[in-house]
Each structure stands twice: as structure tokens, then as C-alpha cells.
Design an enzyme around this catalytic site. Structure first.
Site, short mmCIF file in Angstrom:
data_model
loop_
_atom_site.label_atom_id
_atom_site.label_comp_id
_atom_site.label_asym_id
_atom_site.label_seq_id
_atom_site.Cartn_x
_atom_site.Cartn_y
_atom_site.Cartn_z
N THR A 1 26.51 -9.39 15.16
CA THR A 1 27.74 -9.60 14.51
C THR A 1 27.69 -10.62 13.61
O THR A 1 27.01 -11.75 13.66
CB THR A 1 28.91 -9.86 15.59
OG1 THR A 1 28.85 -11.10 15.94
CG2 THR A 1 28.98 -8.93 16.82
N ASP A 2 28.53 -10.66 12.60
CA ASP A 2 28.77 -11.74 11.75
C ASP A 2 29.87 -12.72 12.56
O ASP A 2 30.18 -12.42 13.73
CB ASP A 2 29.79 -11.15 10.45
CG ASP A 2 30.03 -12.23 9.47
OD1 ASP A 2 29.41 -13.38 9.68
OD2 ASP A 2 30.31 -11.92 8.19
N TRP A 3 29.64 -13.80 12.26
CA TRP A 3 30.24 -14.90 13.02
C TRP A 3 31.61 -14.68 13.64
O TRP A 3 32.71 -14.62 12.45
CB TRP A 3 30.13 -16.24 12.41
CG TRP A 3 28.94 -16.91 12.80
CD1 TRP A 3 28.71 -18.47 13.08
CD2 TRP A 3 27.60 -16.49 12.85
NE1 TRP A 3 27.49 -18.63 13.29
CE2 TRP A 3 26.77 -17.58 13.15
CE3 TRP A 3 27.14 -15.15 12.60
CZ2 TRP A 3 25.28 -17.63 13.33
CZ3 TRP A 3 25.51 -15.02 12.66
CH2 TRP A 3 24.82 -16.10 13.31
N GLY A 4 32.23 -14.31 14.79
CA GLY A 4 33.47 -13.95 15.11
C GLY A 4 33.73 -12.75 14.73
O GLY A 4 35.12 -12.24 14.98
#
Length: 592
Positions: A157-160
Site C-alpha cells: 500500500t501507499d503510506w496509510g
């Protein structure tokens, strides 16, 4: 953005190798790059991280970069998958896009990188795609990425970007970043216990993470040669800069009475802002490079990059000095406060403190040369008054050395734009929709960048693929032949000027009588050829016949359309030099 403007994928591969060596020295196993998203609008704050408005260019450069990095055992995480075209609503946005645009424009670069370079990982984006978060979009992560394209790496995932962790694992999302979220871990444990998350599915996801660890354990020790890497960055900058205009003022002799204006002469902007920021081992500014050569000049700051308000005293000092000058070199561009990850631009203008001063300097009647540092297009209402303009894009740590070498004719500019430059924002294909709210409706479908401008007949400041040189090139003797499932196009390219240089030959194709909505032409191949004065070389460009296919939404497959295609060899999307016909009978006639 800069390396794509070189139109030389080998530079992307070499850059990848150099970065991999530095990753190994720093203990980095996976590099969060490259970004291969499409530049849908010039306003996207992160466009400097992306290659092009064209999926073919993005895919070629993305694959070359990944091959370079992974050749040394460091993994690449290709991002941001998918249809991530803006920053303002990136956490809550929903990209609503039709099937043909999704496949032909927004997924095609990812497909090429996955198939050609086999990246270790792919990063899913924050946004929803047609109503489903990318981090839990099974169609994107499993059906297309893995089953159709054969991707065997990990999805990160992208961060968060995680919304529902269990739904993400079920969809094919393996690694939740930055991790450490107990709620997400707890939800997996509970779902595995209840049977909502079948153990074979969880095991498969865990296995992909273990495989990633295993792949990253084989990197050999590498000692970075930072001096050599700095030289490489300079070579890339020299080959990536785009000469936008020249009335003969460039190259400079170094003996002119020069007035240099602009803070970016001594405080060069060489990289974009946001999570991609790096600390280079050293920076060479244009001022450093001029001083090392002993070039005489007078310098006036003219403006401040921060704060951005106009400074009357600085402006007046620059205008007064112009009276004594033969040539004014103006160094300017976008600042970190105007172009950055995390927000999109509201307009395409240069800061008023720069634009107004430029206008005033032009009004003095002196020759004014603009040197730009910008990761995206800007409006130029002052363009007609310029004697020359050189776009350095964002040129890296030794961009100042590259700028000096180009301005002084030590190197001939050979970069070409990998994106169209509209005259004004209102002319862009998605102007009516872009950043109007969290739901992005991709009304323009496949008509992105030059595909739109060609169809609409829009007058541009600079077309896609445009770039001047200190020499000129002639195209002759175009031939087309079939070679298995490939189409091979050849032509003689001659340097008809007095200086050595490099030309980017672009091959476009168009269907001449289709019942489908199709772009007027699409890039299918390109080649960069270096020629001495008077030299002629036979250049060959090739593409797969299947590359002419369109996505059939109802049948959910690529279909090759029969008929007559026009193949065009061009110096830019608006400068076609040679044409030839190609008749395709291997496909079918498509009526809907």
C-alpha cells in the site's frame, strides 16, 4: 520528468544502476520507484515524479529504470497503481474512468513495466478506482495484475492507503505500510479465526512477502562511486534539457556583456518537493559553473523565491543593469511552494515576481534568454519577446554545470518534451473536471495530452515531442516492412547543420477509416540518433502489430482492427516529416 525528456531509455537504466548501488550502501532493499502515472493535467503537483502524458513513453522508461535497479538485486516498487492523477483529493478521491481509457491510457505503462521488467513490488494508490479503493480492488490487484499480466511480486500500500485490511488481503494486497497498525493486525487475526479470511488466501499473501524478502537478500555488496554518479547526473541533465526557442542568440560565446537575473542562478531548483527529496553529495549551480569557466557577467537577484512577493528594489536594480547589457540571462521557474507532492497547482502561471520582471526586461529591447527550472508546463504570455528559452526541467545535483555547457554550446540540446505545453490552462482536456471535488470523472476518456489536442485542433505553446537543437535534421527514404509479428520502419536521417547533435525520431500511427472513437495518432516507437555535421544514418524503428489493438470493453480483450493505417515519422507530434501506408488484414473489422 527530466530523464523522459532525454528520450534515451539507456539513461534511465544507468540511473537505476547508480541508485541501486547507493541503496545497497544505505541498506535499502526496495526502492519506492518508479512512478509511471499518466500526466492527465499539468496541474498535478507530483508530475515531476512521472515520465509522460503518453503510456508508451512511461512504460519504456519505467521498464528501463526497473531493469537498472534490479540488475543489482535491489527491488523496485512501481507506483501508484492506479489512475492516480491528482494530489488534492488523493486520500478520498474516486477516479471514475471508462474501460478503454483505463486499459489504453492509465494501465498500459504498468502493464509494460510488469511484463518487461518483472518488478519485485507494486504500490497501490490511495484513491478509489470506479468506486473501489485501490488497496482492496480485486479486479486491479488480482484479476488484471496477477492473472492477466503474470505479476508474481508483492503488492504494497501507499503510506496509510489501507481502508479495510481484510478486504485488502482478499483482493490481493500483501503489505500494509508503514505498518505497525494494531487494528489492522487484529482484524486479520480475527478474520482468519472466523473463516472470513481463508487460511490458504492468507498463506498465499504471506508467501509473497517472504518471497520479497528472499529476492532482496541476494544483493551483492556495492561501493558507490559518488563522483561518477554526479557525472552521470550531469550527463542526464545535458541530454534532457529542451531548447524551446532560439533566434540565434544561443549558444553564447562567453564574451557578450551578460546580465544574469534571477535567484535560481545561485539557488537552483534541481529536484521536486515531497517524499522524494534527497540530500545530494554536492550541488553545482549555474553560478558555480559560470565562475569555474571564468565567464564575465553582472548578477542581479531580481526576485526572491521566498517570500514570493515582488521586491521593487530588486526589480529596479535588474532593470537599471539591463541598460549596460547585450544579453540578459533570466533564471527562473517554479518553487517548492508552487509544485510539490501533497497539493496540486491552482494555475499554470509563473510567480508574478518573475513574470512581471521578465516582461519589463523584454520591454527594454535587450535580448532576453529564459532558463527554466520546472517539473511541469507553465504559461508564457511573454514568449514572443524572448530571444531564446531553455527548459532544464528539474536537472539534478549538477544541473548548473549542464545549463552552462548547453548555453555556451559545449553540448547541443537534444531533449524533447514528453508532455504537451498548452498556451493556457483552459485549453487542457480535463479543465472542466480537474479537482472540482473528490470524484474525478474522466470525461475525456482516451483523449489525454496530444491525443486530445490533435483531435480538438488546439493551438499549443509546444507540442508533445518538441525540442530544438543547435543543428537541423532531414528525413528521407522511408520504408515499411513486416518481420514476423513486427512492423519495421526505416528512414535516412541526415544532420544538415554545422554542429553535431542528436535527433529524436518519433513513429506515430493512425487508423484512416475507423468506426471507433480513436485518437488522431498515437506514438508507437522512437529512437535517438547522434550525428556529426553532414552525417547520414539509416534509423530503424519497430513495433508489434498487436500494439495497434484497441481495448474492446464489451469483450474485455484487445482487438486488432483491420484497415489502412498511416505510419508517420515525425520530429514532434505536430511536425510529421514522412508518411507511409500499412494495410492490416490479420485482425477484424470492429463496428462497436
Amino acid at each position: 520528468a527530466a530523464v523522459a525528456a532525454s528520450w534515451n531509455p539507456e539513461l534511465a537504466r544507468k540511473m537505476g544502476e547508480a541508485i541501486a548501488k547507493e541503496c545497497i550502501a544505505a541498506g535499502v532493499d526496495v526502492l519506492l520507484a518508479p512512478g509511471v502515472n499518466i500526466k492527465r493535467s499539468p496541474l498535478c503537483g507530483r508530475n515531476f515524479e512521472y515520465f509522460s502524458e503518453d503510456p508508451f513513453v512511461s512504460g519504456v522508461f519505467g521498464a528501463a529504470f526497473v531493469q537498472g535497479v534490479q540488475s543489482l538485486g535491489v527491488g523496485c516498487c512501481v507506483k501508484h497503481y492506479a489512475v492516480n492523477s491528482n494530489e488534492n483529493f488523493r486520500f478520498i478521491g474516486d477516479s471514475v474512468v471508462d474501460e478503454r481509457a483505463l486499459r489504453e491510457i492509465y494501465l498500459r505503462a504498468f502493464e509494460n513495466v510488469v511484463k518487461e521488467a518483472r518488478p519485485y513490488a507494486v504500490m497501490c494508490s490511495y484513491n478509489k478506482v470506479n468506486g473501489v479503493h485501490a488497496s482492496q480492488n480485486r479486479r486491479l490487484l488480482t484479476d488484471i495484475l496477477r492473472k492477466e499480466w503474470g505479476f508474481d511480486g508483492a503488492v504494497v500500500t501507499d503510506w496509510g492507503a489501507t481502508c479495510d485490511r481484510v478486504e485488502g488481503v482478499l483482493a490481493g494486497c500483501d503489505l500494509d505500510m508503514p505498518g505497525g497498525v494494531w487494528h489492522n493486525r487484529k482484524s486479520i487475526i480475527e478474520a482468519a479465526g472466523s473463516g472470513k479470511l481463508p487460511m490458504p488466501v492468507l498463506d498465499e499473501s504471506v508467501n509473497r512477502v517472504l518471497t520479497l524478502i528472499d529476492r532482496c537478500s541476494g544483493a551483492a555488496a556495492a561501493e558507490p562511486d559518488f563522483a561518477e554518479h554526479a557525472k552521470l547526473s550531469c550527463d542526464i541533465a545535458k541530454e534532457s534539457a529542451v531548447l524551446l526557442k532560439n533566434d540565434g542568440t544561443l549558444p553564447l560565446s562567453g564574451k557578450e556583456k551578460l546580465l544574469v537575473v534571477g535567484e535560481m542562478f545561485e539557488n537552483m531548483r534541481y529536484q521536486g518537493a515531497g517524499s522524494s527529496l534527497v540530500q545530494p553529495t554536492g550541488v553545482v549551480t549555474p553560478r558555480d559553473a559560470f565562475d569555474r569557466r571564468g565567464i564575465p557577467y553582472r548578477y542581479e537577484r531580481g526576485y526572491r523565491t521566498f517570500p514570493a512577493e515582488r521586491d521593487a528594489a530588486l526589480e529596479q536594480a535588474a532593470l537599471a543593469a539591463a541598460g549596460e547589457a547585450e544579453v540578459v540571462l533570466f533564471f527562473g521557474g517554479l518553487t517548492d511552494f508552487e509544485e510539490s507532492e501533497g497539493f496540486d497547482r491552482d494555475h499554470m502561471r509563473l510567480g508574478g515576481n518573475q513574470a512581471e520582471l521578465l516582461q519589463a526586461l523584454i520591454a527594454t529591447g535587450k535580448k532576453v534568454v529564459l532558463v527554466l527550472f520546472t517539473g511541469a508546463p507553465v504559461e508564457m504570455p511573454f514568449f514572443a519577446g524572448l530571444s531564446a528559452a531553455l527548459d532544464m526541467v528539474l536537472p539534478g545535483m549538477h544541473g548548473g554545470e549542464a545549463a552552462a555547457a548547453l548555453l555556451l554550446g559545449e553540448v547541443s540540446p537534444s531533449g524533447k518534451l514528453a508532455e504537451s505545453w498548452p498556451i493556457r490552462l483552459e485549453d487542457t482536456s480535463c479543465f472542466a473536471d480537474y479537482n472540482r471535488g473528490p470524484v474525478s470523472r474522466y470525461y475525456e476518456s482516451v483523449y489525454v495530452g496530444y491525443r486530445f489536442y490533435d483531435k480538438a485542433g488546439t493551438k499549443l505553446l509546444f507540442p508533445f515531442g518538441y525540442g530544438l537543437s543547435y543543428t537541423d535534421f532531414r528525413y528521407d527514404k522511408m520504408t515499411v516492412r513486416r518481420q514476423g509479428g513486427r512492423i519495421v520502419v526505416s528512414a535516412d536521417i541526415t544532420n544538415i547543420g554545422r554542429r553535431g547533435g542528436a535527433e529524436v525520431v518519433q513513429l506515430y500511427a493512425r487508423h484512416t477509416d475507423s468506426d471507433l472513437f480513436r485518437p488522431d495518432k498515437e506514438l508507437r516507437a522512437f529512437a535517438k540518433v547522434r550525428l556529426s555535421p553532414g552525417e547520414t544514418r539509416r534509423v530503424e524503428l519497430a513495433f508489434k502489430l498487436s500494439d495497434l489493438s484497441v481495448w474492446h470493453a464489451a469483450r474485455r480483450q484487445w482487438v486488432l482492427e483491420n484497415g489502412v493505417y498511416e505510419l508517420m515519422l515525425a520530429a514532434s507530434s505536430a511536425d510529421v516529416r514522412l508518411r507511409a501506408a500499412l494495410t492490416v488484414v490479420e485482425g477484424e473489422r470492429i463496428t462497436e
